[in-house]
Design a protein around this motif. Structure first.
Motif, PDB file in Angstrom:
ATOM      1  N   THR A 306       0.826  -1.220   0.000  1.00 42.04           N
ATOM      2  CA  THR A 306       0.000   0.000   0.000  1.00 42.04           C
ATOM      3  C   THR A 306       0.855   1.264   0.000  1.00 42.04           C
ATOM      4  N   PHE A 307       2.175   1.076   0.123  1.00 41.22           N
ATOM      5  CA  PHE A 307       3.086   2.221   0.156  1.00 41.22           C
ATOM      6  C   PHE A 307       3.935   2.283  -1.115  1.00 41.22           C
ATOM      7  N   THR A 308       4.394   3.515  -1.457  1.00 42.82           N
ATOM      8  CA  THR A 308       5.255   3.711  -2.618  1.00 42.82           C
ATOM      9  C   THR A 308       6.439   4.600  -2.232  1.00 42.82           C
ATOM     10  N   VAL A 309       7.532   4.437  -2.971  1.00 44.59           N
ATOM     11  CA  VAL A 309       8.707   5.272  -2.727  1.00 44.59           C
ATOM     12  C   VAL A 309       8.368   6.732  -3.055  1.00 44.59           C
ATOM     13  N   GLY A 310       8.742   7.643  -2.146  1.00 46.29           N
ATOM     14  CA  GLY A 310       8.456   9.060  -2.314  1.00 46.29           C
ATOM     15  C   GLY A 310       7.223   9.526  -1.554  1.00 46.29           C
ATOM     16  N   GLN A 311       6.436   8.584  -1.078  1.00 40.34           N
ATOM     17  CA  GLN A 311       5.203   8.915  -0.379  1.00 40.34           C
ATOM     18  C   GLN A 311       5.487   9.496   1.007  1.00 40.34           C
ATOM     19  N   LEU A 312       4.671  10.491   1.412  1.00 33.73           N
ATOM     20  CA  LEU A 312       4.733  11.040   2.764  1.00 33.73           C
ATOM     21  C   LEU A 312       3.810  10.229   3.667  1.00 33.73           C
ATOM     22  N   VAL A 313       4.318   9.903   4.867  1.00 32.22           N
ATOM     23  CA  VAL A 313       3.530   9.083   5.801  1.00 32.22           C
ATOM     24  C   VAL A 313       3.659   9.647   7.208  1.00 32.22           C
ATOM     25  N   ASP A 314       2.623   9.423   7.987  1.00 27.49           N
ATOM     26  CA  ASP A 314       2.664   9.764   9.411  1.00 27.49           C
ATOM     27  C   ASP A 314       3.127   8.525  10.169  1.00 27.49           C
ATOM     28  N   ALA A 315       4.092   8.687  11.068  1.00 24.33           N
ATOM     29  CA  ALA A 315       4.663   7.545  11.781  1.00 24.33           C
ATOM     30  C   ALA A 315       4.964   7.913  13.225  1.00 24.33           C
ATOM     31  N   THR A 316       5.213   6.866  14.018  1.00 23.39           N
ATOM     32  CA  THR A 316       5.535   7.044  15.435  1.00 23.39           C
ATOM     33  C   THR A 316       6.928   6.480  15.689  1.00 23.39           C
ATOM     34  N   HIS A 355      12.462  11.768  19.536  1.00 22.01           N
ATOM     35  CA  HIS A 355      12.183  11.155  20.849  1.00 22.01           C
ATOM     36  C   HIS A 355      11.238   9.965  20.662  1.00 22.01           C
ATOM     37  N   GLU A 356      11.432   8.937  21.443  1.00 17.44           N
ATOM     38  CA  GLU A 356      10.548   7.756  21.371  1.00 17.44           C
ATOM     39  C   GLU A 356       9.108   8.161  21.700  1.00 17.44           C
ATOM     40  N   GLY A 357       8.154   7.655  20.884  1.00 19.37           N
ATOM     41  CA  GLY A 357       6.741   7.977  21.058  1.00 19.37           C
ATOM     42  C   GLY A 357       6.309   9.208  20.284  1.00 19.37           C
ATOM     43  N   GLU A 358       7.255   9.957  19.742  1.00 19.21           N
ATOM     44  CA  GLU A 358       6.934  11.179  18.991  1.00 19.21           C
ATOM     45  C   GLU A 358       6.312  10.828  17.637  1.00 19.21           C
ATOM     46  N   GLN A 359       5.302  11.569  17.232  1.00 21.63           N
ATOM     47  CA  GLN A 359       4.668  11.379  15.933  1.00 21.63           C
ATOM     48  C   GLN A 359       5.251  12.392  14.948  1.00 21.63           C
ATOM     49  N   VAL A 360       5.684  11.858  13.808  1.00 22.42           N
ATOM     50  CA  VAL A 360       6.332  12.723  12.816  1.00 22.42           C
ATOM     51  C   VAL A 360       5.853  12.363  11.417  1.00 22.42           C
ATOM     52  N   THR A 361       6.066  13.317  10.509  1.00 17.30           N
ATOM     53  CA  THR A 361       5.811  13.053   9.094  1.00 17.30           C
ATOM     54  C   THR A 361       7.142  12.684   8.444  1.00 17.30           C
ATOM     55  N   LEU A 362       7.140  11.574   7.704  1.00 17.12           N
ATOM     56  CA  LEU A 362       8.364  11.069   7.081  1.00 17.12           C
ATOM     57  C   LEU A 362       8.114  10.774   5.600  1.00 17.12           C
ATOM     58  N   ARG A 363       9.214  10.670   4.866  1.00 19.34           N
ATOM     59  CA  ARG A 363       9.094  10.307   3.457  1.00 19.34           C
ATOM     60  C   ARG A 363       9.721   8.926   3.243  1.00 19.34           C
ATOM     61  N   ILE A 364       9.018   8.079   2.484  1.00 22.75           N
ATOM     62  CA  ILE A 364       9.544   6.748   2.154  1.00 22.75           C
ATOM     63  C   ILE A 364      10.549   6.899   1.014  1.00 22.75           C
ATOM     64  N   SER A 377      12.915   8.908   5.644  1.00 22.58           N
ATOM     65  CA  SER A 377      13.724  10.128   5.751  1.00 22.58           C
ATOM     66  C   SER A 377      12.907  11.251   6.365  1.00 22.58           C
ATOM     67  N   LEU A 378      13.557  11.951   7.299  1.00 20.69           N
ATOM     68  CA  LEU A 378      12.940  13.141   7.883  1.00 20.69           C
ATOM     69  C   LEU A 378      13.406  14.396   7.134  1.00 20.69           C
ATOM     70  N   ARG A 379      14.674  14.407   6.758  1.00 17.78           N
ATOM     71  CA  ARG A 379      15.225  15.606   6.131  1.00 17.78           C
ATOM     72  C   ARG A 379      14.713  15.808   4.708  1.00 17.78           C
ATOM     73  N   ARG A 380      14.157  14.777   4.066  1.00 17.12           N
ATOM     74  CA  ARG A 380      13.671  14.925   2.696  1.00 17.12           C
ATOM     75  C   ARG A 380      12.161  15.196   2.627  1.00 17.12           C
ATOM     76  N   VAL A 381      11.564  15.418   3.768  1.00 19.25           N
ATOM     77  CA  VAL A 381      10.112  15.671   3.770  1.00 19.25           C
ATOM     78  C   VAL A 381       9.775  16.878   2.893  1.00 19.25           C
ATOM     79  N   GLU A 382      10.595  17.926   2.940  1.00 22.85           N
ATOM     80  CA  GLU A 382      10.319  19.127   2.150  1.00 22.85           C
ATOM     81  C   GLU A 382      11.239  19.230   0.925  1.00 22.85           C
ATOM     82  N   SER A 383      11.788  18.101   0.494  1.00 24.26           N
ATOM     83  CA  SER A 383      12.696  18.103  -0.645  1.00 24.26           C
ATOM     84  C   SER A 383      11.957  18.433  -1.942  1.00 24.26           C
TER      85      SER A 383
END
Length: 416
Positions: A306-316, A355-364, A377-383
């Motif tokens: 259900t996921f693709t490379v380049g997709q933005l996802v919400d993760a913990t 931090h553990e338990g933190e919710q972030v937006t990441l890029r696959i 990747s966190l640093r490529r979220v706004e790439s």
């Protein structure tokens, strides 16, 4: 005048010396015939010649003045296929049931004689350890039935040869043994008990094939990638041993299930029939590597599809390590944010940013189905490299939002 001696002759009287001679002749006759007749004794086995065969009765000459009889129950005990093969003039063994019944008849039994001869033969086989060739005629829940002469011997499952046992499959006796009916078999007699009518045979003792030679043969036949059916023979902390045609292979704990398990007993049990894939063969060390997991549908592949490379996802964020941070996308699906993908600035440890338990937006940035890895990747979220993809995703989201009210309006009932 008639002579007195002549008168005595006319009256049938014999002279004294003639009577003596006659008695001597009778004794001589008895001496000639009597010793030649050995009258049968109860329980004795003799060889006789069939004199006649009629419905319900067989007359057998055993060297006496009159033939002995096989009749009644003793006649009925003869199997029909054997009865049809008996012929007049044929020599057969007979057992003396009664030397003289109430009617003066000599009663004989063919079946009892054959059994007695068979018991004697089995005792000889027990002492000599000679191999006896026969065929499988039946079975029960514990093993196979094999005839030895006129007796039915039993081959326990533990005494069946390794190669024959290797081909066993099924849970019931019918499934395991029925296909063996009619097959030839070599056995050795290992126990004889006449009183209990117990005759135990062993195919394993008659076989020259050892467990090692059988394993060598199986290893020579196997090929990597083959799918075989085997039976679980034992469980250990590190995996399960599965027997394939007589050779044990190891299914390592990691190759039993896609789920994480602590012990093979959570999934398998001894005696269970399973399908396995041959994943490695070490002919020098005689080791076979097997896998059950590779024949099962991979749940990771289904979830990651259900996921693709380049997709933005919400993760913990779930764990922090020196080399990066693990983030959970779904219940059992995690990805790794390598330390180089956390920040544009150089950091020594992920805890400087996450931090553990933190919710972030990441890029696959990578999906590796073979190794079950997702790169995040966190640093490529706004790439800007993914700008077109982000805009397309945004359009799809907005499009769905615009359609939603219309659909909801369609579903509402008109006002009264």
């Amino acid at each position: 005048m008639v002579d007195q001696n002549d008168a005595q002759l006319e009256q049938g009287d014999l002279p004294e010396n003639h009577q003596v001679d006659n008695q001597n002749d009778m004794a001589s006759l008895l001496d000639q015939e009597g010793p030649g007749i050995e009258f049968p004794k109860a329980g004795e086995i003799r060889n006789g010649v069939i004199a006649s065969i009629t419905l319900g009765q067989i007359l057998v000459s055993v060297g006496t003045k009159s033939e002995g009889m096989i009749t009644g129950k003793e006649y009925e005990l003869i199997p029909s296929e054997e009865l049809s093969e008996l012929k007049v003039g044929q020599e057969i063994p007979v057992f003396v049931v009664n030397p003289e019944d109430q009617n003066g008849n000599l009663v004989l039994s063919y079946v009892r004689a054959r059994e007695e001869v068979s018991w004697t033969r089995t005792e000889e086989l027990l002492n000599s350890k000679e191999v006896y060739h026969s065929s499988i005629v039946g079975y029960n829940k514990g093993g196979l039935i094999v005839p030895v002469g006129g007796l039915r011997g039993f081959v326990p499952s533990s005494q069946i040869s390794l190669s024959r046992r290797a081909g066993l499959s099924g849970e019931t006796p019918d499934q395991r043994w029925s296909k063996m009916i009619g097959q030839e078999i070599d056995v050795i007699v290992i126990e004889v008990d006449r009183e209990r009518r117990r005759l135990i045979l062993s195919e394993r003792a008659a076989s020259t094939e050892t467990r090692e030679t059988l394993k060598e043969r199986v290893i020579d036949e196997l090929k990597e990638g083959e799918i075989r059916t085997g039976r679980v023979t034992s469980l250990a902390d590190f995996g399960a041993f599965v027997n394939i045609n007589g050779a044990d292979g190891l299914v390592h704990l990691s190759e039993i299930s896609w789920d994480r398990i602590q012990h093979p007993g959570e999934v398998l049990k001894v005696g269970q029939e399973v399908k396995v894939k041959v994943i490695s063969i070490d002919r020098d060390k005689k080791r076979i590597g097997l896998s059950i997991r590779q024949l099962l549908e991979d749940p990771w592949t289904q979830k990651s599809s259900t996921f693709t490379v380049g997709q933005l996802v919400d993760a913990t964020i779930t764990r922090l390590t020196k080399f990066g941070a693990f983030a959970r996308l779904e219940d059992d699906l995690e990805g790794l944010i390598h330390i180089s993908e956390i920040s544009e600035k150089r950091i020594e440890h992920p805890k400087e940013v996450l931090h553990e338990g933190e919710q972030v937006t990441l890029r696959i940035i990578k999906i590796d189905p073979e190794n079950h890895r997702i790169g995040l990747s966190l640093r490529r979220v706004e790439s800007m490299a993914y700008a077109d993809m982000d805009w397309q995703s945004l359009d799809e989201i907005l499009g769905n939002e615009e359609e939603k009210p219309a659909n909801e309006a369609d579903s509402e009932e008109p006002a009264a």
